[in-house]
Design a protein around this motif. Structure first.
Motif, PDB file in Angstrom:
ATOM      1  N   ALA A 100       0.811  -0.999   0.179  1.00 54.38           N
ATOM      2  CA  ALA A 100      -0.172  -0.291  -0.024  1.00 54.38           C
ATOM      3  C   ALA A 100       1.300   1.175   0.436  1.00 54.38           C
ATOM      4  N   GLY A 101       2.511   0.970  -0.099  1.00 55.11           N
ATOM      5  CA  GLY A 101       3.191   2.244   0.065  1.00 55.11           C
ATOM      6  C   GLY A 101       3.197   2.697   1.126  1.00 55.11           C
ATOM      7  N   ILE A 102       3.630   4.028   1.496  1.00 50.42           N
ATOM      8  CA  ILE A 102       3.999   4.448   2.450  1.00 50.42           C
ATOM      9  C   ILE A 102       3.125   5.776   2.508  1.00 50.42           C
ATOM     10  N   GLY A 103       1.487   6.027   2.138  1.00 50.68           N
ATOM     11  CA  GLY A 103       0.886   6.744   2.653  1.00 50.68           C
ATOM     12  C   GLY A 103      -0.146   6.107   3.539  1.00 50.68           C
ATOM     13  N   GLU A 104      -1.837   6.820   3.253  1.00 46.50           N
ATOM     14  CA  GLU A 104      -1.965   6.059   4.738  1.00 46.50           C
ATOM     15  C   GLU A 104      -3.127   5.176   4.761  1.00 46.50           C
ATOM     16  N   SER A 105      -3.108   4.789   3.464  1.00 50.00           N
ATOM     17  CA  SER A 105      -3.901   3.973   4.058  1.00 50.00           C
ATOM     18  C   SER A 105      -3.308   2.546   4.343  1.00 50.00           C
ATOM     19  N   GLN A 106      -1.473   2.587   4.355  1.00 45.48           N
ATOM     20  CA  GLN A 106      -0.737   1.601   4.681  1.00 45.48           C
ATOM     21  C   GLN A 106      -0.641   1.607   6.621  1.00 45.48           C
ATOM     22  N   LYS A 107      -0.923   3.066   7.261  1.00 45.27           N
ATOM     23  CA  LYS A 107      -1.406   2.999   8.429  1.00 45.27           C
ATOM     24  C   LYS A 107      -2.162   2.385   8.953  1.00 45.27           C
ATOM     25  N   LEU A 108      -3.587   3.286   8.134  1.00 46.89           N
ATOM     26  CA  LEU A 108      -4.773   3.027   8.797  1.00 46.89           C
ATOM     27  C   LEU A 108      -5.184   1.249   8.717  1.00 46.89           C
ATOM     28  N   LEU A 109      -4.659   0.095   7.798  1.00 43.67           N
ATOM     29  CA  LEU A 109      -4.094  -0.884   7.681  1.00 43.67           C
ATOM     30  C   LEU A 109      -3.793  -1.692   8.910  1.00 43.67           C
ATOM     31  N   VAL A 110      -2.565  -1.009   9.178  1.00 37.44           N
ATOM     32  CA  VAL A 110      -2.060  -2.006  10.382  1.00 37.44           C
ATOM     33  C   VAL A 110      -2.810  -2.015  11.116  1.00 37.44           C
ATOM     34  N   ILE A 111      -3.206  -0.790  11.781  1.00 42.09           N
ATOM     35  CA  ILE A 111      -4.796  -0.293  12.856  1.00 42.09           C
ATOM     36  C   ILE A 111      -5.840  -1.555  12.268  1.00 42.09           C
ATOM     37  N   PHE A 112      -6.058  -1.529  11.534  1.00 38.87           N
ATOM     38  CA  PHE A 112      -7.055  -2.070  11.424  1.00 38.87           C
ATOM     39  C   PHE A 112      -7.251  -3.815  11.042  1.00 38.87           C
TER      40      PHE A 112
END
Ligand SMILES: Nc1ncnc2c1ncn2[C@@H]1O[C@H](COP(=O)(O)OP(=O)(O)OP(=O)(O)O)[C@@H](O)[C@H]1O
Ligand SMILES: [Mg+2]
Lengths: 258, 265
Positions: free
Chosen positions: A123-135
């Motif tokens: 997912a790259g280093i954008g927001e979706s990657q951060k959200l996915l980790v939490i998810f």
């Protein structure tokens, strides 16, 4: 020996709670200001506060805080939206449980932080990657805990509802959900606390904003005051969100306290 | 005695065996036949573990018989329904609903208009002596009040038959006596059909038009004693010679079973 479970008054409770914080800061100040620990490795409390003030006024730290909060909440809300219905279905319907329980029990032990490198590839280093980790960190935990809750629903209440003419849908809407709502809310409060630890891990690698990013940046400059201020900020926000959640649960589910 | 033809509730050859965790079978209820006429008040009396709850749960549709069948108004019972109101021994009010909302539960589930619901709730609050507690939560009530609410909740549905599983078992003696009078009063006025499980002999006689005695496990019906005491009954009837004669007879019947149950472990 003191008698176990003796109750304690509200003022005394507050005073004791605050005094431990005071003790903590006093110990810290004693070792740093007293010169027992090198300033390079551990800043003293005043430096920490001064650095924090600089961060807030000159380095736009509020934006970092905002980014981190939004990531935690975004990932957490997504996880809850998926996991709560799934958990309820698993708790209420044995075939769904049989289908998902083994996998989810396995998946909950996959460490969310270990997914960070993989998620960066995906997912790259954008927001979706951060959200996915939490998810990923939150979703399996919530599913299992909610399923466990719902599975424990008092059977006598379910039976009472059926003898009163409730349909299957009625039992789910008017017994299963209200009976488990407080437990589910409590589960969410707990998991939200854990979500805070995942977000920092996600921000430590490949991020250009957020509290975790600030901490890593400060490490390069040996700015321990800023690093500690960042860590304490997380603690304070976590505490505030927890207190809000608790107050909300109490207000929404007054019947559990009456 | 009721003949099978005009029975409201008909229990025919009902038995129930449970399979234990190691595959061993326990017969909780042996072949049981019972016919209950409209307006009957039947007390089922039996030692602990003889299958009284099992029988009642089968009638309610909460459990399936291993053999035999139960029919209400000629229709075979397969699932629970509002035509058979149940009051449980344990407190089963919905803890998140107020007294009023608990009483209205079944009405709301059936889509009765809110205005009509309020009327019915109000009527039962009055009859059960619960006025002023409409907005209380169950855990703010005493045990006796909780069971009165549970009875109101079952009656609000206007069931064909009221099934009661030791509803006053957890109450103190005074409260229990008052509850018996309250229930008897309702029965004398509404002429509901009631199937009432108890192991208290006085309680069984005081309210019933028939007392059915069950044997120790596996439970079977051992005696069916009509209670011809006049109505309306007041608590003073408990000290009359006729009452005492019935009590002596049932005590003897049940004693044999209690001894059998105790020696069986
Ligand atoms: N779900 C179940 N699984 C296995 N055995 C059961 C089950 N339910 C009841 N039994 C057994 O069946 C027998 C009858 O139980 P039941 O609860 O009907 O007795 P009871 O007459 O209501 O007793 P009590 O007066 O103590 O309430 C008991 O021995 C009990 O252990
Ligand atoms: Mg029982």
């Amino acid at each position: 020996m003191a008698r176990p479970f003796t109750p304690i008054g509200q003022p005394a409770r507050l005073a004791l709670g605050v005094s431990f914080f005071a003790l903590f800061f006093a110990t810290w100040a004693f070792f740093t200001l007293g010169g027992f620990v090198s300033k390079t490795f551990l800043a003293d409390p005043w430096t920490m506060l001064r650095d924090g003030w600089v961060l807030l006024t000159r380095f736009d730290f509020l934006t970092d805080i905002g980014m981190t909060v939004w990531r935690v909440l975004g990932g957490f809300v997504m996880a809850a939206a998926v996991a709560v219905p799934l958990g309820i279905a698993m708790g209420a319907y044995k075939p769904v449980e049989a289908l998902l329980e083994p996998f989810v029990s396995f998946a909950r032990y996959l460490p969310a932080s270990a997914f960070v490198p993989l998620l960066i590839l995906w997912a790259g280093i954008g927001e979706s990657q951060k959200l996915l980790v939490i998810f990923i960190g939150a979703v399996f935990q919530i599913v299992l805990m909610v399923a466990g809750q719902v599975g424990q629903t008092r059977r006598d209440l379910v039976e009472a509802a059926y003898t009163l003419g409730a349909s299957d849908g009625g039992v789910i809407r008017r017994v299963l959900l209200p009976a488990n709502a407080p437990g589910i809310a409590e589960t969410l409060r707990l998991v939200l606390g854990w979500a805070w630890t995942y977000v920092i891990v996600a921000e430590l690698i490949g991020s250009s904003s957020g509290i975790g990013h600030m901490i890593i940046d400060s490490q390069a400059l040996l700015a321990t005051g800023k690093m500690i201020f960042g860590i304490i900020t997380i603690g304070v926000i976590g505490l505030i969100s927890d207190l809000c959640f608790k107050a909300l649960n109490r207000a929404a589910f007054a019947w559990t306290l009456a | 005695m009721t003949s099978a033809g005009d029975a409201k509730l008909l229990i025919e050859g009902v038995s129930r065996a449970f399979v234990g965790p190691r595959g061993e079978g326990t017969v909780a209820l042996a072949d049981t036949d019972l016919a209950i006429a409209t307006n009957d008040f039947i007390s089922i009396l039996g030692p602990s573990g003889c299958g009284k709850s099992t029988l009642l749960r089968i009638v309610a549709g909460l459990d399936r018989p291993s053999t035999g069948r139960v029919a209400l108004n000629g229709r075979v019972v397969t699932a629970p329904g509002p035509d058979r109101g149940m009051v449980f021994q344990s407190y089963t009010l919905f803890p998140w609903l107020t007294v009023g909302q608990n009483i209205a539960f079944g009405l709301r589930e059936r889509g009765v208009p809110p205005a009509r619901q309020a009327e019915v709730v109000d009527a039962y609050l009055g009859r059960m002596g619960l006025r002023g507690f409409e907005h209380h939560l169950p855990r703010q009530l005493s045990g006796g009040m909780q069971q009165r609410t549970a009875i109101a909740r079952a009656l609000a549905n206007d069931p064909d038959i009221l099934l009661m599983d030791e509803p006053f078992g957890a109450l103190d003696n005074q409260t229990r006596g008052l509850m018996q009078e309250l229930l008897l009063d309702i029965w004398e006025r509404d002429r509901k059909t009631v199937l009432f499980v108890t192991h208290d002999i006085e309680e069984a006689i005081f309210m019933a038009s028939r007392v059915v005695v069950m044997t120790a496990r596996p439970g079977r019906i051992k005696a069916d004693v009509p209670i011809d005491l006049p109505h309306p009954r007041r608590y003073t009837i408990k000290t009359t010679p006729a009452f005492n004669a019935l009590k002596a007879r049932l005590t003897e019947e049940i004693r044999v079973e209690a001894v059998a149950a105790a020696s069986a472990g």
